[in-house]
Design a protein around this motif. Structure first.
Motif, PDB file in Angstrom:
ATOM      1  N   MET A   1      10.646   5.352  -5.770  1.00 51.38           N
ATOM      2  CA  MET A   1       9.626   5.258  -4.754  1.00 51.38           C
ATOM      3  C   MET A   1       8.820   3.981  -4.959  1.00 51.38           C
ATOM      4  O   MET A   1       8.706   3.483  -6.057  1.00 51.38           O
ATOM      5  N   VAL A   2       8.250   3.525  -3.884  1.00 52.61           N
ATOM      6  CA  VAL A   2       7.486   2.288  -3.880  1.00 52.61           C
ATOM      7  C   VAL A   2       6.002   2.625  -3.724  1.00 52.61           C
ATOM      8  O   VAL A   2       5.636   3.579  -3.039  1.00 52.61           O
ATOM      9  N   PHE A   3       5.154   1.845  -4.370  1.00 52.30           N
ATOM     10  CA  PHE A   3       3.707   2.049  -4.342  1.00 52.30           C
ATOM     11  C   PHE A   3       3.118   1.211  -3.209  1.00 52.30           C
ATOM     12  O   PHE A   3       3.300  -0.002  -3.165  1.00 52.30           O
ATOM     13  N   TYR A   4       2.409   1.870  -2.273  1.00 55.93           N
ATOM     14  CA  TYR A   4       1.835   1.216  -1.102  1.00 55.93           C
ATOM     15  C   TYR A   4       0.339   1.475  -1.027  1.00 55.93           C
ATOM     16  O   TYR A   4      -0.182   2.420  -1.613  1.00 55.93           O
ATOM     17  N   GLU A   5      -0.328   0.629  -0.217  1.00 60.66           N
ATOM     18  CA  GLU A   5      -1.735   0.851   0.107  1.00 60.66           C
ATOM     19  C   GLU A   5      -1.885   0.683   1.612  1.00 60.66           C
ATOM     20  O   GLU A   5      -1.422  -0.292   2.186  1.00 60.66           O
ATOM     21  N   LEU A   6      -2.516   1.668   2.232  1.00 61.14           N
ATOM     22  CA  LEU A   6      -2.793   1.639   3.665  1.00 61.14           C
ATOM     23  C   LEU A   6      -4.257   1.292   3.849  1.00 61.14           C
ATOM     24  O   LEU A   6      -5.128   1.962   3.288  1.00 61.14           O
ATOM     25  N   PHE A   7      -4.534   0.247   4.602  1.00 58.46           N
ATOM     26  CA  PHE A   7      -5.897  -0.093   4.990  1.00 58.46           C
ATOM     27  C   PHE A   7      -6.005   0.211   6.473  1.00 58.46           C
ATOM     28  O   PHE A   7      -5.231  -0.314   7.277  1.00 58.46           O
ATOM     29  N   CYS A   8      -6.938   1.077   6.838  1.00 56.10           N
ATOM     30  CA  CYS A   8      -7.029   1.527   8.220  1.00 56.10           C
ATOM     31  C   CYS A   8      -8.450   1.344   8.744  1.00 56.10           C
ATOM     32  O   CYS A   8      -9.421   1.653   8.058  1.00 56.10           O
ATOM     33  N   THR A   9      -8.544   0.849   9.963  1.00 49.37           N
ATOM     34  CA  THR A   9      -9.815   0.763  10.681  1.00 49.37           C
ATOM     35  C   THR A   9      -9.684   1.661  11.891  1.00 49.37           C
ATOM     36  O   THR A   9      -8.810   1.453  12.738  1.00 49.37           O
ATOM     37  N   SER A  10     -10.530   2.674  11.945  1.00 43.94           N
ATOM     38  CA  SER A  10     -10.476   3.612  13.062  1.00 43.94           C
ATOM     39  C   SER A  10     -11.747   3.491  13.889  1.00 43.94           C
ATOM     40  O   SER A  10     -12.720   2.870  13.480  1.00 43.94           O
ATOM     41  N   ARG A  11     -11.711   4.098  15.051  1.00 43.28           N
ATOM     42  CA  ARG A  11     -12.900   4.131  15.888  1.00 43.28           C
ATOM     43  C   ARG A  11     -14.002   4.869  15.144  1.00 43.28           C
ATOM     44  O   ARG A  11     -13.730   5.650  14.244  1.00 43.28           O
ATOM     45  N   THR A  12     -15.231   4.649  15.546  1.00 40.86           N
ATOM     46  CA  THR A  12     -16.327   5.426  14.995  1.00 40.86           C
ATOM     47  C   THR A  12     -16.198   6.823  15.586  1.00 40.86           C
ATOM     48  O   THR A  12     -16.319   7.008  16.792  1.00 40.86           O
ATOM     49  N   LEU A  13     -15.894   7.791  14.726  1.00 36.44           N
ATOM     50  CA  LEU A  13     -15.551   9.142  15.174  1.00 36.44           C
ATOM     51  C   LEU A  13     -16.525  10.177  14.624  1.00 36.44           C
ATOM     52  O   LEU A  13     -17.226   9.930  13.647  1.00 36.44           O
ATOM     53  N   VAL A  14     -16.501  11.339  15.245  1.00 36.73           N
ATOM     54  CA  VAL A  14     -17.180  12.497  14.683  1.00 36.73           C
ATOM     55  C   VAL A  14     -16.478  12.823  13.370  1.00 36.73           C
ATOM     56  O   VAL A  14     -15.274  12.607  13.222  1.00 36.73           O
ATOM     57  N   GLU A  15     -17.216  13.333  12.390  1.00 37.63           N
ATOM     58  CA  GLU A  15     -16.657  13.568  11.058  1.00 37.63           C
ATOM     59  C   GLU A  15     -15.387  14.423  11.100  1.00 37.63           C
ATOM     60  O   GLU A  15     -14.437  14.157  10.374  1.00 37.63           O
ATOM     61  N   ALA A  16     -15.369  15.446  11.951  1.00 32.47           N
ATOM     62  CA  ALA A  16     -14.194  16.328  12.025  1.00 32.47           C
ATOM     63  C   ALA A  16     -12.959  15.553  12.495  1.00 32.47           C
ATOM     64  O   ALA A  16     -11.858  15.759  11.979  1.00 32.47           O
ATOM     65  N   ASN A  17     -13.125  14.650  13.458  1.00 34.82           N
ATOM     66  CA  ASN A  17     -11.987  13.855  13.940  1.00 34.82           C
ATOM     67  C   ASN A  17     -11.496  12.885  12.878  1.00 34.82           C
ATOM     68  O   ASN A  17     -10.296  12.659  12.736  1.00 34.82           O
ATOM     69  N   LEU A  18     -12.422  12.308  12.130  1.00 31.73           N
ATOM     70  CA  LEU A  18     -12.040  11.388  11.061  1.00 31.73           C
ATOM     71  C   LEU A  18     -11.289  12.128   9.954  1.00 31.73           C
ATOM     72  O   LEU A  18     -10.261  11.657   9.471  1.00 31.73           O
ATOM     73  N   LYS A  19     -11.782  13.300   9.576  1.00 30.55           N
ATOM     74  CA  LYS A  19     -11.088  14.100   8.560  1.00 30.55           C
ATOM     75  C   LYS A  19      -9.687  14.469   9.027  1.00 30.55           C
ATOM     76  O   LYS A  19      -8.745  14.459   8.244  1.00 30.55           O
ATOM     77  N   ASP A  20      -9.545  14.794  10.310  1.00 32.99           N
ATOM     78  CA  ASP A  20      -8.242  15.156  10.846  1.00 32.99           C
ATOM     79  C   ASP A  20      -7.290  13.957  10.809  1.00 32.99           C
ATOM     80  O   ASP A  20      -6.113  14.106  10.466  1.00 32.99           O
ATOM     81  N   LEU A  21      -7.786  12.767  11.128  1.00 28.87           N
ATOM     82  CA  LEU A  21      -6.958  11.568  11.065  1.00 28.87           C
ATOM     83  C   LEU A  21      -6.462  11.310   9.649  1.00 28.87           C
ATOM     84  O   LEU A  21      -5.276  11.061   9.426  1.00 28.87           O
ATOM     85  N   VAL A  22      -7.353  11.403   8.665  1.00 26.33           N
ATOM     86  CA  VAL A  22      -6.974  11.183   7.271  1.00 26.33           C
ATOM     87  C   VAL A  22      -6.000  12.263   6.813  1.00 26.33           C
ATOM     88  O   VAL A  22      -5.001  11.977   6.140  1.00 26.33           O
TER      89      VAL A  22
END
Length: 114
Positions: free
Chosen positions: A1-22
């Motif tokens: 397996m390969v070691f990766y890092e994801l850098f993500c910029t999302s919209r400013t969301l309600v906390e529940a939506n952000l948790k769901d995205l993660v």
């Protein structure tokens, strides 16, 4: 397996939506045999320039990092899903290492010492 890092910029969301995205992003990796090593929120920030995504302009976004081990097929699927997700403004997956020596050679890649 390969070691990766994801850098993500999302919209400013309600906390529940952000948790769901993660959570959904992590599940894509884990359901296909990958391992999520670290999730780090970077907070809401002013974007360096206006981003137009999904027919809207955005000047603020929430940024977060996820470090994970997976195979390249999983990363391709992750990229496809994040590209069409309306909550995501920008994302980048960086390959940090594929050999064990590359991954353990630098302590900042594997996390803080206990």
């Amino acid at each position: 397996m390969v070691f990766y890092e994801l850098f993500c910029t999302s919209r400013t969301l309600v906390e529940a939506n952000l948790k769901d995205l993660v959570k959904q992003t992590s599940l894509i990796v884990m359901n296909r045999g990958g391992v999520v090593r670290n999730l780090r929120p970077l907070g809401e920030k002013q974007l360096p320039y206006r981003i137009r995504k999904h027919q809207e302009y955005h000047i603020r976004g929430y940024q977060w990092l996820m470090q994970f081990d997976a195979n390249p097929t999983v990363v391709n699927e992750l990229n496809k899903r994040l590209k069409v997700d309306p909550r995501v403004l920008r994302h980048a997956v960086i390959r940090l290492g594929s050999k064990l020596e590359d991954i353990v050679a630098s302590a900042e890649k594997t996390g803080p010492k206990n």
